[in-house]
Design a protein around this motif. Sequence first.
Motif, PDB file in Angstrom:
ATOM      1  N   THR A  81       0.839  -1.201   0.000  1.00  0.00           N
ATOM      2  CA  THR A  81       0.000   0.000   0.000  1.00  0.00           C
ATOM      3  C   THR A  81       0.875   1.252   0.000  1.00  0.00           C
ATOM      4  OG1 THR A  81      -1.795  -1.157   1.124  1.00  0.00           O
ATOM      5  CG2 THR A  81      -1.797   1.256   1.248  1.00  0.00           C
ATOM      6  N   LEU A  82       1.901   1.266   0.843  1.00  0.00           N
ATOM      7  CA  LEU A  82       2.787   2.438   0.890  1.00  0.00           C
ATOM      8  C   LEU A  82       3.554   2.605  -0.419  1.00  0.00           C
ATOM      9  CD1 LEU A  82       4.113   2.111   4.547  1.00  0.00           C
ATOM     10  CD2 LEU A  82       2.359   3.678   3.668  1.00  0.00           C
ATOM     11  N   VAL A  83       4.124   1.529  -0.907  1.00  0.00           N
ATOM     12  CA  VAL A  83       4.863   1.598  -2.178  1.00  0.00           C
ATOM     13  C   VAL A  83       3.903   1.925  -3.318  1.00  0.00           C
ATOM     14  CG1 VAL A  83       6.187   0.229  -3.841  1.00  0.00           C
ATOM     15  CG2 VAL A  83       6.726   0.088  -1.409  1.00  0.00           C
ATOM     16  N   GLY A  84       2.721   1.336  -3.272  1.00  0.00           N
ATOM     17  CA  GLY A  84       1.730   1.572  -4.319  1.00  0.00           C
ATOM     18  C   GLY A  84       1.232   3.001  -4.347  1.00  0.00           C
ATOM     19  N   TRP A  85       1.127   3.618  -3.178  1.00  0.00           N
ATOM     20  CA  TRP A  85       0.714   5.018  -3.104  1.00  0.00           C
ATOM     21  C   TRP A  85       1.704   5.872  -3.896  1.00  0.00           C
ATOM     22  CZ3 TRP A  85      -0.393   7.554   2.326  1.00  0.00           C
ATOM     23  CH2 TRP A  85      -0.994   8.783   2.154  1.00  0.00           C
ATOM     24  N   ALA A  89       1.057   7.575  -7.744  1.00  0.00           N
ATOM     25  CA  ALA A  89       1.261   9.018  -7.928  1.00  0.00           C
ATOM     26  C   ALA A  89       2.195   9.283  -9.100  1.00  0.00           C
ATOM     27  CB  ALA A  89       1.820   9.636  -6.645  1.00  0.00           C
ATOM     28  N   VAL A  90       3.293   8.563  -9.157  1.00  0.00           N
ATOM     29  CA  VAL A  90       4.276   8.763 -10.238  1.00  0.00           C
ATOM     30  C   VAL A  90       3.673   8.378 -11.587  1.00  0.00           C
ATOM     31  CG1 VAL A  90       6.496   7.972 -11.165  1.00  0.00           C
ATOM     32  CG2 VAL A  90       6.275   8.500  -8.726  1.00  0.00           C
ATOM     33  N   ASP A  99      -6.593   9.370 -12.744  1.00  0.00           N
ATOM     34  CA  ASP A  99      -6.898   7.994 -12.331  1.00  0.00           C
ATOM     35  C   ASP A  99      -7.051   7.123 -13.574  1.00  0.00           C
ATOM     36  OD1 ASP A  99      -7.642   5.652 -11.070  1.00  0.00           O
ATOM     37  OD2 ASP A  99      -9.405   6.488 -10.085  1.00  0.00           O
ATOM     38  N   PRO A 100      -5.939   6.823 -14.242  1.00  0.00           N
ATOM     39  CA  PRO A 100      -6.024   6.066 -15.487  1.00  0.00           C
ATOM     40  C   PRO A 100      -6.416   4.611 -15.243  1.00  0.00           C
ATOM     41  CG  PRO A 100      -3.728   6.480 -14.919  1.00  0.00           C
ATOM     42  CD  PRO A 100      -4.571   7.196 -13.900  1.00  0.00           C
ATOM     43  N   ALA A 159      -3.243   9.979  -5.618  1.00  0.00           N
ATOM     44  CA  ALA A 159      -2.834   8.574  -5.524  1.00  0.00           C
ATOM     45  C   ALA A 159      -3.582   7.871  -4.402  1.00  0.00           C
ATOM     46  CB  ALA A 159      -1.327   8.472  -5.317  1.00  0.00           C
ATOM     47  N   PHE A 160      -3.810   8.587  -3.293  1.00  0.00           N
ATOM     48  CA  PHE A 160      -4.616   8.008  -2.218  1.00  0.00           C
ATOM     49  C   PHE A 160      -6.022   7.711  -2.729  1.00  0.00           C
ATOM     50  CE2 PHE A 160      -7.487   8.287   1.418  1.00  0.00           C
ATOM     51  CZ  PHE A 160      -6.948   7.286   2.216  1.00  0.00           C
TER      52      PHE A 160
END
Length: 183
Positions: A81-85, A89-90, A99-100, A159-160
Amino acid sequence: MSPAPLPMVAQVQQTPPPSARRATARFLLAHPAHFIALGFGSGLSPWAPGTVGTLWAWVAWLVLQRWFNLAELGLLIAGGTLVGWWACAVAARNLGVADPGCIVWDEVLAFWLILWLAMPMGLLGQAVAFALFRYFDAAKPGPVKWADAQFKGFGARGAFGILFDDFVAAFCTLLVIALWRFA
């Protein structure tokens, strides 16, 4: 005599995202965040990338649960979740879309969360969980629609938002499974 110009106040530079790009294999491999956010390539599917990403999550879970215990899988979801956030975003910023659809890491994490909390289940139970999650994620009824509208844009907030509505869809799925099990 004209008045002296006022000193310029430092301005925060907010560069707009680049114009919208299409996710390709080249984009996927251009940055580690893209690779993660696009679900290791499953988000490149031309047909229903969210569904394909969820299918990838299901298969990956079946493999991962052979090597990791429940606590380790929970840590994987939390760390993911942290890495995915960051990755979402990137990737969203580099695609130029808030939000593709090709970003499927949110589906991966949410479905892992469902399986982590609802297991053990047989193949039929897992298939029902898959179908329920896809319904809640795609149709966005009630609370999922609300969650989807809360955090829009780029950066950490956007991203959140990418992750948040899928976690709410996961909660709705788990609620239905709980009602089914305890009814």
